[in-house]
Design a protein around this motif. Structure first.
Motif, PDB file in Angstrom:
ATOM      1  N   GLN A   1       0.847  -1.124   0.005  1.00  0.00           N
ATOM      2  CA  GLN A   1      -0.097  -0.004  -0.058  1.00  0.00           C
ATOM      3  C   GLN A   1       0.788   1.358  -0.101  1.00  0.00           C
ATOM      4  O   GLN A   1       0.808   2.150  -0.715  1.00  0.00           O
ATOM      5  N   THR A   2       1.702   1.376   0.797  1.00  0.00           N
ATOM      6  CA  THR A   2       2.748   2.347   0.950  1.00  0.00           C
ATOM      7  C   THR A   2       3.504   2.603  -0.530  1.00  0.00           C
ATOM      8  O   THR A   2       3.750   3.635  -0.981  1.00  0.00           O
ATOM      9  N   LEU A   3       3.966   1.482  -1.096  1.00  0.00           N
ATOM     10  CA  LEU A   3       4.819   1.450  -2.271  1.00  0.00           C
ATOM     11  C   LEU A   3       3.785   2.101  -3.502  1.00  0.00           C
ATOM     12  O   LEU A   3       4.295   2.550  -4.166  1.00  0.00           O
ATOM     13  N   LEU A   4       2.604   1.584  -3.643  1.00  0.00           N
ATOM     14  CA  LEU A   4       1.454   2.314  -4.475  1.00  0.00           C
ATOM     15  C   LEU A   4       1.444   3.776  -4.279  1.00  0.00           C
ATOM     16  O   LEU A   4       1.420   4.384  -5.346  1.00  0.00           O
ATOM     17  N   GLU A   5       1.328   4.364  -3.223  1.00  0.00           N
ATOM     18  CA  GLU A   5       0.979   5.464  -2.916  1.00  0.00           C
ATOM     19  C   GLU A   5       2.477   6.482  -3.461  1.00  0.00           C
ATOM     20  O   GLU A   5       2.303   7.291  -4.122  1.00  0.00           O
ATOM     21  N   TYR A   6       3.522   5.794  -3.264  1.00  0.00           N
ATOM     22  CA  TYR A   6       4.786   6.360  -3.907  1.00  0.00           C
ATOM     23  C   TYR A   6       4.787   6.364  -5.410  1.00  0.00           C
ATOM     24  O   TYR A   6       5.143   7.125  -5.839  1.00  0.00           O
ATOM     25  N   ALA A   7       4.451   5.022  -5.918  1.00  0.00           N
ATOM     26  CA  ALA A   7       4.432   4.900  -7.285  1.00  0.00           C
ATOM     27  C   ALA A   7       3.748   5.861  -8.109  1.00  0.00           C
ATOM     28  O   ALA A   7       4.338   6.474  -8.989  1.00  0.00           O
ATOM     29  N   GLU A   8       2.507   6.306  -7.617  1.00  0.00           N
ATOM     30  CA  GLU A   8       1.540   7.099  -8.323  1.00  0.00           C
ATOM     31  C   GLU A   8       2.279   8.725  -8.050  1.00  0.00           C
ATOM     32  O   GLU A   8       2.230   9.275  -9.425  1.00  0.00           O
ATOM     33  N   LEU A   9       3.144   9.001  -7.123  1.00  0.00           N
ATOM     34  CA  LEU A   9       3.608  10.144  -7.075  1.00  0.00           C
ATOM     35  C   LEU A   9       4.771  10.396  -8.004  1.00  0.00           C
ATOM     36  O   LEU A   9       5.027  11.357  -8.474  1.00  0.00           O
ATOM     37  N   MET A  10       5.875   9.402  -7.579  1.00  0.00           N
ATOM     38  CA  MET A  10       6.756   9.121  -8.697  1.00  0.00           C
ATOM     39  C   MET A  10       6.653   9.290 -10.140  1.00  0.00           C
ATOM     40  O   MET A  10       7.176  10.045 -10.846  1.00  0.00           O
ATOM     41  N   LEU A  11       5.745   8.556 -10.730  1.00  0.00           N
ATOM     42  CA  LEU A  11       5.496   8.779 -12.055  1.00  0.00           C
ATOM     43  C   LEU A  11       4.858   9.959 -12.510  1.00  0.00           C
ATOM     44  O   LEU A  11       5.168  10.541 -13.377  1.00  0.00           O
ATOM     45  N   PHE A  12       3.970  10.562 -11.526  1.00  0.00           N
ATOM     46  CA  PHE A  12       3.596  11.993 -11.876  1.00  0.00           C
ATOM     47  C   PHE A  12       4.889  13.022 -11.840  1.00  0.00           C
ATOM     48  O   PHE A  12       4.946  13.757 -12.816  1.00  0.00           O
ATOM     49  N   LEU A  13       5.716  12.971 -11.160  1.00  0.00           N
ATOM     50  CA  LEU A  13       6.898  13.783 -10.974  1.00  0.00           C
ATOM     51  C   LEU A  13       7.681  13.231 -12.066  1.00  0.00           C
ATOM     52  O   LEU A  13       8.353  14.440 -12.664  1.00  0.00           O
ATOM     53  N   LEU A  14       8.192  12.270 -12.343  1.00  0.00           N
ATOM     54  CA  LEU A  14       8.788  12.041 -13.385  1.00  0.00           C
ATOM     55  C   LEU A  14       8.495  12.756 -14.803  1.00  0.00           C
ATOM     56  O   LEU A  14       9.411  13.254 -15.803  1.00  0.00           O
ATOM     57  N   VAL A  15       7.105  12.433 -15.158  1.00  0.00           N
ATOM     58  CA  VAL A  15       6.541  13.167 -16.445  1.00  0.00           C
ATOM     59  C   VAL A  15       6.848  14.663 -16.373  1.00  0.00           C
ATOM     60  O   VAL A  15       7.454  15.308 -17.231  1.00  0.00           O
ATOM     61  N   ALA A  16       6.588  15.491 -15.115  1.00  0.00           N
ATOM     62  CA  ALA A  16       6.603  16.589 -15.037  1.00  0.00           C
ATOM     63  C   ALA A  16       8.338  17.250 -15.269  1.00  0.00           C
ATOM     64  O   ALA A  16       8.548  17.960 -15.935  1.00  0.00           O
ATOM     65  N   MET A  17       9.245  16.433 -14.802  1.00  0.00           N
ATOM     66  CA  MET A  17      10.493  16.559 -14.832  1.00  0.00           C
ATOM     67  C   MET A  17      10.950  16.371 -16.093  1.00  0.00           C
ATOM     68  O   MET A  17      11.934  17.131 -16.686  1.00  0.00           O
ATOM     69  N   THR A  18      10.391  15.474 -16.921  1.00  0.00           N
ATOM     70  CA  THR A  18      10.826  15.165 -18.204  1.00  0.00           C
ATOM     71  C   THR A  18      10.180  16.421 -19.103  1.00  0.00           C
ATOM     72  O   THR A  18      11.227  16.736 -20.010  1.00  0.00           O
ATOM     73  N   TYR A  19       9.248  16.754 -18.940  1.00  0.00           N
ATOM     74  CA  TYR A  19       8.654  17.782 -19.719  1.00  0.00           C
ATOM     75  C   TYR A  19       9.745  19.240 -19.362  1.00  0.00           C
ATOM     76  O   TYR A  19      10.040  20.015 -20.472  1.00  0.00           O
ATOM     77  N   VAL A  20      10.070  19.269 -17.979  1.00  0.00           N
ATOM     78  CA  VAL A  20      11.055  20.404 -17.882  1.00  0.00           C
ATOM     79  C   VAL A  20      12.234  20.448 -18.356  1.00  0.00           C
ATOM     80  O   VAL A  20      12.687  21.263 -19.272  1.00  0.00           O
ATOM     81  N   ASN A  21      12.804  19.304 -18.671  1.00  0.00           N
ATOM     82  CA  ASN A  21      14.064  19.072 -19.234  1.00  0.00           C
ATOM     83  C   ASN A  21      13.966  19.009 -20.816  1.00  0.00           C
ATOM     84  O   ASN A  21      14.945  19.422 -21.376  1.00  0.00           O
ATOM     85  N   ALA A  22      12.723  18.583 -21.408  1.00  0.00           N
ATOM     86  CA  ALA A  22      12.703  18.837 -22.756  1.00  0.00           C
ATOM     87  C   ALA A  22      12.724  20.337 -23.193  1.00  0.00           C
ATOM     88  O   ALA A  22      12.994  20.874 -23.970  1.00  0.00           O
ATOM     89  N   MET A  23      12.015  21.177 -22.299  1.00  0.00           N
ATOM     90  CA  MET A  23      11.959  22.750 -22.528  1.00  0.00           C
ATOM     91  C   MET A  23      13.359  23.195 -22.202  1.00  0.00           C
ATOM     92  O   MET A  23      13.617  24.246 -22.980  1.00  0.00           O
ATOM     93  N   GLU A  24      14.068  22.554 -21.472  1.00  0.00           N
ATOM     94  CA  GLU A  24      15.430  23.134 -21.206  1.00  0.00           C
ATOM     95  C   GLU A  24      16.348  22.684 -22.473  1.00  0.00           C
ATOM     96  O   GLU A  24      17.129  23.780 -22.943  1.00  0.00           O
ATOM     97  N   ASP A  25      15.967  21.690 -22.820  1.00  0.00           N
ATOM     98  CA  ASP A  25      16.913  21.176 -24.260  1.00  0.00           C
ATOM     99  C   ASP A  25      16.682  22.116 -25.366  1.00  0.00           C
ATOM    100  O   ASP A  25      17.567  22.344 -25.993  1.00  0.00           O
TER     101      ASP A  25
END
Length: 475
Positions: free
Chosen positions: A93-117
């Motif tokens: 249950q704890t791992l599931l909570e983390y996984a949802e937040l981690m994937l969310f942040l990963l996409v946001a960080m990817t977009y930021v890195n793409a804009m920086e690129d």
């Protein structure tokens, strides 16, 4: 086995398999040797996290090890009680909570890195550096931009961008750099408090379903006052003369503005999935990653045709600007942007969530909730914000969410505000402050920030007062 070995084994089993009361749910371990051992491990790990700047030890390492130890302790205790399935269910249950937040942040960080690129942030920095504004005007401009950019691009990235501008225009004026960096940290943290995309803590509150997306906007005025009060006081000490102007120009790479539009579409998709379908926002974010992958495929496939057209145009007109643009057409690879995400932050986030989740599974968060929220929740939420100046706001907010105190919408907004802006009180209280101390090393310091603690604290209290007054109907 010798007598001493048997005695040692018995002591270990006594520590980790101490009797605990059960009511069909998790065992209470708050007063057992195993629970106290886990608490000490977390305290040690977090002490190492707080000393990251001095030890040069990435903050993810100690919490990753601590998370493993804590859950191993839980596993040993539950195995001794014959209730291993309960420990497995709690971990998952704890791992599931983390996984949802981690994937969310990963996409946001990817977009930021793409804009920086695509050089969007470099272009903005060059545009600001070319202005003929005075240092006081630049102080206000970088602060205002930090406040309004951080709700969409996270507060850490925003702070680093604005600090780069300050370092380019200040010509080594230490006093201005220190004041401007303090202002940027306060502004970025305040701006991130009224948007689920501005800070991990606001994202956690939104994904937990405690506050609807649109209600975060009610924190706009309190967050703005939190920024404006110390900024006004600090601006009185900023010189008025204009710095030397730079003529640097940056040519955007192909697809820059399209990536911005795709990011906005991704945000809309995530909000719509959560608001209209009650699905986790991470679904919309991962769908948005697909948008970016399709656009990256388009950029790669059309690059040869575009290069040929640009070469022909340059040969015909002799346009130097076209030559610059030709040189800016580099291949675009989405997976390269994913690889450049802040993995240390994501792994630190995993360690913290699993550590706090484990301690909560032992019963410590329920105990803390009784101590904190047995009286006025307003005082508790204000104190939690002050605590976030010393302890990273991620474990603080995750702890509050795991306690699940019975609070009104107004109180949930209050704790979102206080944990979001409380880290501005000290330079070590937020990721933005720690990052800027490294970026402007020797010019923006802990002591330099500490001198303005009264002004920042005044803004903190004014922001809280504004929320209690303006949003009183939610309490």
């Amino acid at each position: 086995m010798s007598g001493s070995a048997r005695l040692f084994s018995s002591a270990i089993l006594g520590l980790f398999c101490a009797p605990a009361l059960a009511d069909g749910g998790p065992l209470s371990m708050t007063h057992t040797g195993a629970g106290l051992f886990a608490l000490a491990i977390f305290a040690l790990a977090y002490a190492l996290v707080m000393a990251e700047e001095y030890l040069k030890l990435r903050k993810s390492k100690p919490v990753l090890v601590a998370a493993g130890i804590i859950w191993i302790v839980i596993g040993i205790v539950y195995a001794g009680q014959g209730q291993s399935p309960l420990a497995v269910a709690g971990f998952r249950q704890t791992l599931l909570e983390y996984a949802e937040l981690m994937l969310f942040l990963l996409v946001a960080m990817t977009y930021v890195n793409a804009m920086e690129d695509r050089l969007l942030f470099d272009a903005l920095r060059a545009r600001l550096v070319r202005t003929r504004l005075s240092l006081r005007s630049l102080f206000w401009l970088t602060g205002i931009l930090a406040f309004f950019i951080s709700p969409v691009v996270d507060n850490l990235t925003t702070a680093l961008l604005m600090c780069t501008v300050v370092l380019h225009v200040a010509n080594g004026e230490r006093r201005f750099i220190n004041l401007a960096c303090i202002n940027i940290v306060v502004a970025a943290n305040a701006g991130g408090a009224f948007s689920p995309f501005g800070d991990i803590t606001t994202l956690m509150v939104w994904q937990a379903g405690q506050v609807p997306f649109e209600q975060f906007l009610l924190l706009f005025v309190p967050a703005l006052l939190n920024f404006l009060v110390p900024a006004t006081l600090m601006s009185l000490m900023v010189p008025r003369h204009a710095p030397t102007m730079s003529h640097e120009r940056v040519v955007l790479r192909r697809g820059a503005f399209t990536i911005v539009l795709l990011f906005l579409l991704t945000i809309v998709t995530a909000v719509a999935c959560h608001h209209f379908l009650a699905l986790p926002p991470v679904l919309g974010m991962m769908m948005g990653l697909g948008y970016l992958q399709f656009f990256g495929f388009y950029l790669r496939k059309t690059q040869p045709v575009t290069l040929a057209r640009e070469r022909a145009l340059y040969a015909r007109t002799g346009d130097e600007a076209r030559l610059l643009r030709l040189g800016s057409m580099v291949p675009f690879d989405v997976f390269n942007k994913i690889a450049k995400a802040e993995w240390d932050t994501l792994l630190f986030f995993y360690g913290v969530v699993m550590c706090v989740g484990g301690l909560g599974f032992m019963g410590y968060l329920a105990l803390a909730s009784q101590l904190l929220y047995q009286g006025d929740p307003t005082l508790a939420n204000v104190a939690i914000g002050l605590l976030s100046a010393l302890i990273d706001n991620i474990p603080v907010m995750y702890g509050v969410l795991s306690m699940e105190p019975q609070m009104s919408a107004g109180q949930w907004l209050l704790v979102t505000l206080t944990t979001g802006v409380g880290g501005s009180l000290l330079s070590i209280g937020s990721a933005a402050g720690v990052a800027l101390m490294g970026q402007a090393r020797g010019m923006y310091t802990f002591v330099g920030h500490l001198k303005w603690l009264p002004a920042i604290l005044l803004g903190y209290m004014v922001g809280i007062g504004a929320h209690l007054w303006l949003n009183s109907a939610l309490f």
